[in-house]
Design a protein around this motif. Structure first.
Motif, mmCIF file in Angstrom:
data_model
loop_
_atom_site.group_PDB
_atom_site.id
_atom_site.type_symbol
_atom_site.label_atom_id
_atom_site.label_comp_id
_atom_site.label_asym_id
_atom_site.label_seq_id
_atom_site.Cartn_x
_atom_site.Cartn_y
_atom_site.Cartn_z
ATOM 1 N N GLY A 11 -0.279 11.349 -3.067
ATOM 2 C CA GLY A 11 -0.679 10.560 -3.922
ATOM 3 C C GLY A 11 -1.962 10.119 -3.999
ATOM 4 N N GLN A 12 -3.002 10.605 -4.958
ATOM 5 C CA GLN A 12 -4.185 10.270 -4.841
ATOM 6 C C GLN A 12 -4.764 9.113 -6.077
ATOM 7 O OE1 GLN A 12 -6.109 11.475 -2.514
ATOM 8 N NE2 GLN A 12 -4.344 12.444 -1.747
ATOM 9 N N ASP A 13 -4.261 9.298 -7.162
ATOM 10 C CA ASP A 13 -4.613 8.291 -8.110
ATOM 11 C C ASP A 13 -4.013 6.946 -8.115
ATOM 12 O OD1 ASP A 13 -5.640 7.267 -10.319
ATOM 13 O OD2 ASP A 13 -5.211 8.842 -11.787
ATOM 14 N N LYS A 70 0.771 -1.238 -0.119
ATOM 15 C CA LYS A 70 -0.002 0.192 -0.173
ATOM 16 C C LYS A 70 0.746 1.412 -0.063
ATOM 17 C CE LYS A 70 -3.935 -2.141 2.178
ATOM 18 N NZ LYS A 70 -5.038 -2.142 3.276
ATOM 19 N N ARG A 71 1.938 1.348 0.830
ATOM 20 C CA ARG A 71 2.759 2.474 0.755
ATOM 21 C C ARG A 71 3.592 2.780 -0.550
ATOM 22 N NH1 ARG A 71 5.499 3.608 6.748
ATOM 23 N NH2 ARG A 71 3.506 3.048 8.067
ATOM 24 N N VAL A 72 3.698 1.625 -1.120
ATOM 25 C CA VAL A 72 4.685 1.678 -2.374
ATOM 26 C C VAL A 72 3.604 2.096 -3.528
ATOM 27 C CG1 VAL A 72 5.651 0.245 -4.309
ATOM 28 C CG2 VAL A 72 6.339 -0.171 -1.964
ATOM 29 N N VAL A 73 2.481 1.940 -3.671
ATOM 30 C CA VAL A 73 1.599 2.095 -4.409
ATOM 31 C C VAL A 73 1.324 3.736 -4.310
ATOM 32 C CG1 VAL A 73 -0.730 2.092 -5.417
ATOM 33 C CG2 VAL A 73 0.186 -0.021 -5.126
ATOM 34 N N ARG A 74 1.049 4.203 -2.986
ATOM 35 C CA ARG A 74 1.008 5.483 -2.726
ATOM 36 C C ARG A 74 1.897 6.393 -3.165
ATOM 37 N NH1 ARG A 74 -3.901 8.207 -1.279
ATOM 38 N NH2 ARG A 74 -4.367 6.304 0.204
ATOM 39 N N ARG A 85 -4.144 4.404 -11.281
ATOM 40 C CA ARG A 85 -3.410 4.973 -12.176
ATOM 41 C C ARG A 85 -1.921 4.270 -11.791
ATOM 42 N NH1 ARG A 85 -1.152 10.919 -13.896
ATOM 43 N NH2 ARG A 85 -0.008 10.202 -15.650
ATOM 44 N N ALA A 86 -1.773 4.475 -10.440
ATOM 45 C CA ALA A 86 -0.522 4.084 -9.953
ATOM 46 C C ALA A 86 -0.287 2.518 -10.140
ATOM 47 C CB ALA A 86 -0.135 4.485 -8.605
ATOM 48 N N ARG A 87 -1.404 1.749 -9.824
ATOM 49 C CA ARG A 87 -1.239 0.428 -10.148
ATOM 50 C C ARG A 87 -0.977 0.137 -11.569
ATOM 51 N NH1 ARG A 87 -2.337 -2.191 -5.448
ATOM 52 N NH2 ARG A 87 -3.444 -1.047 -3.714
ATOM 53 N N ALA A 88 -1.803 0.586 -12.307
ATOM 54 C CA ALA A 88 -1.761 0.548 -13.966
ATOM 55 C C ALA A 88 -0.199 0.723 -14.352
ATOM 56 C CB ALA A 88 -2.829 1.257 -14.722
ATOM 57 N N GLU A 136 2.163 11.761 -10.173
ATOM 58 C CA GLU A 136 1.320 12.900 -10.039
ATOM 59 C C GLU A 136 2.450 14.012 -9.963
ATOM 60 O OE1 GLU A 136 -1.622 12.231 -7.080
ATOM 61 O OE2 GLU A 136 -1.881 10.527 -7.833
ATOM 62 N N ALA A 137 3.752 13.882 -9.565
ATOM 63 C CA ALA A 137 4.864 14.960 -9.387
ATOM 64 C C ALA A 137 5.384 15.093 -10.893
ATOM 65 C CB ALA A 137 5.960 14.687 -8.486
#
Length: 403
Positions: free
Chosen positions: A144-146, A36-40, A149-152, A47-48
């Protein structure tokens, strides 16, 4: 699930070992929490503006945040540049400028040093942002919100993508950046973990620095691949490490011979013994048979292993086996890992007979992609047939063990 990338290793570990402890430090992270922390963190980087292949440097001591941030960068498609914590300002500037790192992850305080002050006034035109892992990192990640998208992006990372750049020592001229791919790191250190007998539930104390392959890939990456628990140690204090091994029932402890010599001295001074250690992997220097026997008899380590590798070979070429005897452990570096070819050659590049010394050449999946943006140096190191010319001297015995 076939694991070919570090992000895939995170996902697989979270599925298989969800509630088991992944990292123990100031607090404990389970494998599910790590994922979870890695995905966030990946979402925050995306997003940056971090793009596929962009470089992010990490200049910090061993910590849980080092592991999380490294995996977050790689899950966002970025390439991690590891930096030695002993670098001075101009040395750090060279690496940051050479790799055109957009982000630098560091710490505000380590051994009374704020690394940001070492860069003050230096020209770093490509560096856009510095984040401290012991301060600003938490706020950055929270942004980090999306996550979808991060998982994709995370699942789209390929085994053939570059995962990291580790710099050589630079004993002659500037250091060179060794580029490794995800798949080769995963394959090499799955083999390392198999040779070491690393397994789920092991408690692995990592004193080797994360900026080096021994601490990073033979350390926490091997833990991630096998479901073992990583205990990062930022600085080596023999008494504190001895206490930690005893209190946490540490089962695996790799490191150079000097670490074990100091633990033996601590044991002798205090009269205390250790009973939990099952595996030690040492190397980077000759290992006397007497030291191996003392590690087994006085520290209670059942399996002592030695290995050989270099940064250009993913840090892994040969390793001894769990059932090898003391003489073989102390006098050889083991056999080549599966999928790797080795030979010793003379000055003309001809293979020398068994028992005769020559330059060690290596070929296989573990050989680096090349030196970062240095085609000439890459051609000097790797010939047209794919052999890496290590510059190291050795010989093979009749059983195929490298000396």
């Amino acid at each position: 699930m076939t694991i070919r990338t570090l992000p895939q290793a995170v996902i697989a570990a979270a599925l298989e070992h969800a509630d088991a402890p992944a990292i123990v430090g100031d607090d404990t992270l389970s494998f599910a929490q790590l994922e979870k922390r890695v995905v966030r963190g990946a979402a925050a980087f995306i997003e940056a503006g971090l793009a596929h292949g962009d470089r992010v440097a990490i200049w910090a001591p061993n910590s849980a945040e080092w592991i999380v941030s490294c995996l977050a960068v790689q899950s966002a498609g970025g390439v991690v540049v590891t930096m030695n914590t002993r670098l001075k300002g101009l040395e750090a500037q060279y690496i940051l400028d050479k790799t055109r790192a957009r982000f630098l992850l560091t710490v505000g305080d380590f051994l009374d040093q704020d690394y940001r002050t070492l860069l003050a006034g230096l020209d770093l035109p490509h560096l856009e942002r510095i984040l401290t892992l012991d301060g600003e990192w938490a706020g950055f990640v929270a942004g980090g919100q999306d996550l979808d998208r991060a998982r994709a992006v995370m699942t789209a990372v390929s085994g053939d993508d570059a995962s990291d750049i580790l710099f050589t020592s630079g004993t002659t001229g500037h250091p060179k950046g060794v580029v490794s791919r995800h798949a080769q790191s995963v394959q090499a250190f799955a083999a390392w973990a198999d040779c070491a007998g690393l397994q789920a539930g092991d408690r692995y104390l990592i004193v080797n620095p994360f900026f080096h392959t021994f601490g990073y890939k033979a350390g926490w990456l091997a833990c991630l691949l096998k479901g073992a628990t990583a205990y990062p140690v930022a600085t080596f204090d023999p008494a504190q490490v001895f206490d930690l091994i005893a209190s946490e029932a540490i089962t695996v402890l790799p490191g150079p011979p000097t670490i074990f010599q100091q633990l033996l001295a601590t044991s002798a001074e205090t009269g205390r013994k250790l009973s939990s250690l099952r595996v030690a992997v040492t190397g980077a220097a000759s290992v006397a048979p007497s030291l191996v026997m003392r590690m087994q008899d006085e520290l209670g380590i059942r399996n002592v292993l030695t290995a050989y590798g270099l940064t250009e070979s993913s840090g892994m070429v040969t390793m001894t086996q769990l059932d090898d005897g003391v003489e073989r452990i102390s006098q050889t570096c083991g056999k080549p890992i599966p999928g790797v070819e080795t030979k010793c050659v003379d000055r003309l590049g001809k293979t020398v007979p068994t028992g005769r010394q020559g330059e060690i050449w290596v070929r296989g999946f573990n050989v680096m992609t090349g030196y970062f943006e240095d085609e000439a140096a890459t051609k000097d190191a790797i010939d047209d047939e794919g052999w890496l010319h290590t510059g190291d001297i050795g010989c093979f015995d009749e059983d195929g063990y490298l000396r």
